[in-house]
Design a protein around this motif. Structure first.
Motif, mmCIF file in Angstrom:
data_model
loop_
_atom_site.group_PDB
_atom_site.id
_atom_site.type_symbol
_atom_site.label_atom_id
_atom_site.label_comp_id
_atom_site.label_asym_id
_atom_site.label_seq_id
_atom_site.Cartn_x
_atom_site.Cartn_y
_atom_site.Cartn_z
ATOM 1 N N THR A 3 12.217 51.722 62.335
ATOM 2 C CA THR A 3 14.010 51.378 62.701
ATOM 3 C C THR A 3 13.790 49.710 61.950
ATOM 4 O OG1 THR A 3 14.386 52.200 64.169
ATOM 5 C CG2 THR A 3 14.974 50.741 64.288
ATOM 6 N N TYR A 4 15.171 49.029 61.074
ATOM 7 C CA TYR A 4 15.109 47.877 60.932
ATOM 8 C C TYR A 4 16.293 47.275 61.749
ATOM 9 C CZ TYR A 4 12.412 45.335 56.913
ATOM 10 O OH TYR A 4 11.665 44.835 55.651
ATOM 11 N N ASN A 5 15.318 45.550 61.867
ATOM 12 C CA ASN A 5 16.107 45.590 63.167
ATOM 13 C C ASN A 5 15.910 43.896 62.382
ATOM 14 O OD1 ASN A 5 16.883 44.964 65.880
ATOM 15 N ND2 ASN A 5 16.262 43.246 65.850
ATOM 16 N N ILE A 6 17.664 43.375 61.926
ATOM 17 C CA ILE A 6 18.259 42.140 61.850
ATOM 18 C C ILE A 6 18.856 41.362 63.225
ATOM 19 C CG2 ILE A 6 19.233 40.561 59.869
ATOM 20 C CD1 ILE A 6 19.310 43.669 57.988
ATOM 21 N N THR A 7 18.350 40.604 63.484
ATOM 22 C CA THR A 7 19.167 39.769 64.195
ATOM 23 C C THR A 7 19.950 38.206 63.987
ATOM 24 O OG1 THR A 7 17.442 40.661 66.158
ATOM 25 C CG2 THR A 7 19.022 38.723 66.653
ATOM 26 N N LEU A 41 24.734 48.300 66.356
ATOM 27 C CA LEU A 41 24.915 47.186 67.005
ATOM 28 C C LEU A 41 25.011 46.803 67.895
ATOM 29 C CD1 LEU A 41 27.699 44.867 65.281
ATOM 30 C CD2 LEU A 41 25.510 45.048 64.905
ATOM 31 N N GLN A 42 23.383 45.901 68.441
ATOM 32 C CA GLN A 42 23.230 46.100 70.039
ATOM 33 C C GLN A 42 23.566 44.341 70.168
ATOM 34 O OE1 GLN A 42 19.567 47.971 70.760
ATOM 35 N NE2 GLN A 42 20.771 49.900 71.012
ATOM 36 N N GLY A 57 23.444 30.449 72.702
ATOM 37 C CA GLY A 57 23.900 31.228 70.571
ATOM 38 C C GLY A 57 24.214 32.564 71.397
ATOM 39 N N LEU A 58 25.274 33.391 70.440
ATOM 40 C CA LEU A 58 24.805 34.320 71.112
ATOM 41 C C LEU A 58 24.100 34.886 69.518
ATOM 42 C CD1 LEU A 58 26.650 37.214 71.253
ATOM 43 C CD2 LEU A 58 28.037 36.498 69.590
ATOM 44 N N SER A 59 23.113 36.737 71.233
ATOM 45 C CA SER A 59 22.714 37.241 69.670
ATOM 46 C C SER A 59 22.329 38.512 69.607
ATOM 47 C CB SER A 59 21.250 37.233 70.046
ATOM 48 O OG SER A 59 19.944 35.783 69.850
ATOM 49 N N ILE A 60 23.018 39.262 67.354
ATOM 50 C CA ILE A 60 23.749 40.909 67.612
ATOM 51 C C ILE A 60 22.409 41.017 67.114
ATOM 52 C CG2 ILE A 60 25.114 42.008 66.936
ATOM 53 C CD1 ILE A 60 27.634 39.851 67.485
ATOM 54 N N ALA A 61 21.671 42.419 67.087
ATOM 55 C CA ALA A 61 21.239 43.173 66.533
ATOM 56 C C ALA A 61 21.830 44.451 65.551
ATOM 57 C CB ALA A 61 19.815 43.925 67.522
ATOM 58 N N LEU A 62 21.048 44.037 64.216
ATOM 59 C CA LEU A 62 21.771 45.158 63.250
ATOM 60 C C LEU A 62 20.662 46.625 63.092
ATOM 61 C CD1 LEU A 62 23.973 47.062 62.097
ATOM 62 C CD2 LEU A 62 22.716 45.244 59.617
ATOM 63 N N GLN A 63 20.266 47.391 63.842
ATOM 64 C CA GLN A 63 19.635 48.197 63.074
ATOM 65 C C GLN A 63 19.342 49.618 62.901
ATOM 66 O OE1 GLN A 63 18.504 49.167 67.410
ATOM 67 N NE2 GLN A 63 17.317 46.866 68.153
ATOM 68 N N ALA A 64 19.119 49.991 61.557
ATOM 69 C CA ALA A 64 19.194 50.556 60.708
ATOM 70 C C ALA A 64 18.124 51.919 60.967
ATOM 71 C CB ALA A 64 18.766 50.110 59.357
ATOM 72 N N ASP A 65 17.986 53.170 61.134
ATOM 73 C CA ASP A 65 17.035 54.011 61.193
ATOM 74 C C ASP A 65 16.715 55.057 59.727
ATOM 75 O OD1 ASP A 65 16.921 53.905 63.754
ATOM 76 O OD2 ASP A 65 18.564 55.434 64.015
ATOM 77 N N PHE A 98 16.652 36.786 62.085
ATOM 78 C CA PHE A 98 15.356 36.822 62.080
ATOM 79 C C PHE A 98 14.819 38.583 61.931
ATOM 80 C CE2 PHE A 98 15.510 36.662 66.927
ATOM 81 C CZ PHE A 98 15.659 38.238 67.174
ATOM 82 N N THR A 99 14.079 39.407 61.471
ATOM 83 C CA THR A 99 13.699 40.338 60.732
ATOM 84 C C THR A 99 12.270 41.703 61.861
ATOM 85 O OG1 THR A 99 12.879 40.703 58.680
ATOM 86 C CG2 THR A 99 15.250 40.551 59.060
ATOM 87 N N THR A 100 12.666 42.212 61.733
ATOM 88 C CA THR A 100 11.507 43.637 62.187
ATOM 89 C C THR A 100 11.783 44.478 61.551
ATOM 90 O OG1 THR A 100 12.581 43.631 64.390
ATOM 91 C CG2 THR A 100 11.302 42.303 64.152
ATOM 92 N N LEU A 101 10.648 45.282 61.573
ATOM 93 C CA LEU A 101 10.243 46.717 61.030
ATOM 94 C C LEU A 101 9.842 47.684 61.933
ATOM 95 C CD1 LEU A 101 10.894 48.921 59.437
ATOM 96 C CD2 LEU A 101 8.876 48.269 57.322
ATOM 97 N N LEU A 102 9.892 48.237 62.341
ATOM 98 C CA LEU A 102 9.662 49.309 64.202
ATOM 99 C C LEU A 102 9.602 50.319 63.534
ATOM 100 C CD1 LEU A 102 12.304 48.034 66.471
ATOM 101 C CD2 LEU A 102 9.688 46.984 66.130
ATOM 102 N N GLU A 103 8.161 50.638 64.349
ATOM 103 C CA GLU A 103 7.886 52.312 64.167
ATOM 104 C C GLU A 103 8.033 53.153 65.112
ATOM 105 O OE1 GLU A 103 4.343 54.884 62.275
ATOM 106 O OE2 GLU A 103 3.941 52.871 62.894
ATOM 107 N N THR A 104 8.374 54.310 65.427
ATOM 108 C CA THR A 104 8.735 55.082 66.819
ATOM 109 C C THR A 104 7.191 55.486 66.539
ATOM 110 O OG1 THR A 104 11.105 55.228 66.536
ATOM 111 C CG2 THR A 104 9.340 56.373 68.236
ATOM 112 N N THR A 105 6.451 54.782 67.648
ATOM 113 C CA THR A 105 5.079 56.208 68.733
ATOM 114 C C THR A 105 5.442 56.661 69.587
ATOM 115 O OG1 THR A 105 4.771 53.845 69.334
ATOM 116 C CG2 THR A 105 4.339 53.467 67.439
ATOM 117 N N ALA A 106 4.428 57.613 69.530
ATOM 118 C CA ALA A 106 4.325 58.251 71.730
ATOM 119 C C ALA A 106 4.067 57.782 72.191
ATOM 120 C CB ALA A 106 3.360 59.064 70.588
ATOM 121 N N PHE A 107 3.979 57.864 73.853
ATOM 122 C CA PHE A 107 3.812 57.371 74.511
ATOM 123 C C PHE A 107 3.116 58.159 75.680
ATOM 124 C CE2 PHE A 107 4.831 55.398 78.804
ATOM 125 C CZ PHE A 107 4.585 54.356 78.996
#
Length: 109
Positions: A3-7, A41-42, A57-65, A98-107
């Protein structure tokens, strides 16, 4: 899953303008935003347990899988500079992202 997250961070009064702007960017015929499998969007509604106010301020995250890291990185290299550049041109200088690249992992318990 990746997941790419751009806040995007902007003044609270910019929320409606931002959402319209982002929808138009995603709807454009040549938009590469659509290359993601799932766009969402979140909006941040709490920071450290407190509701943000005008000082935060206002923070809105666009997330793309994406199903692969390579697809996510390629999308990020192409889309993010264009999108964030356009964002800063429209909402700056009192805006940030700011941007982050997230990887889904097992919990495991």
């Amino acid at each position: 899953m990746y997941t790419y997250n751009i806040t995007f961070v902007m003044g609270p009064q910019e929320e409606e303008t931002f959402i319209i702007w982002l929808h138009q960017a995603a709807s454009a015929k040549d938009s590469e935003l659509k290359d993601a499998e799932n766009l969402r969007l979140q909006k941040v509604i709490r920071i450290g347990g407190e509701k943000p106010d005008a000082d935060h301020g206002l923070s809105i995250a666009l997330q793309a899988d994406f199903t692969s890291e390579l697809a996510a990185e390629k999308w990020g290299e192409i889309v993010i500079p264009k999108l964030t550049g356009a964002f800063m041109a429209k909402f700056g200088p009192n805006a940030a992202f700011f941007t982050t690249l997230l990887e889904t992992t097992a919990f495991y318990e």
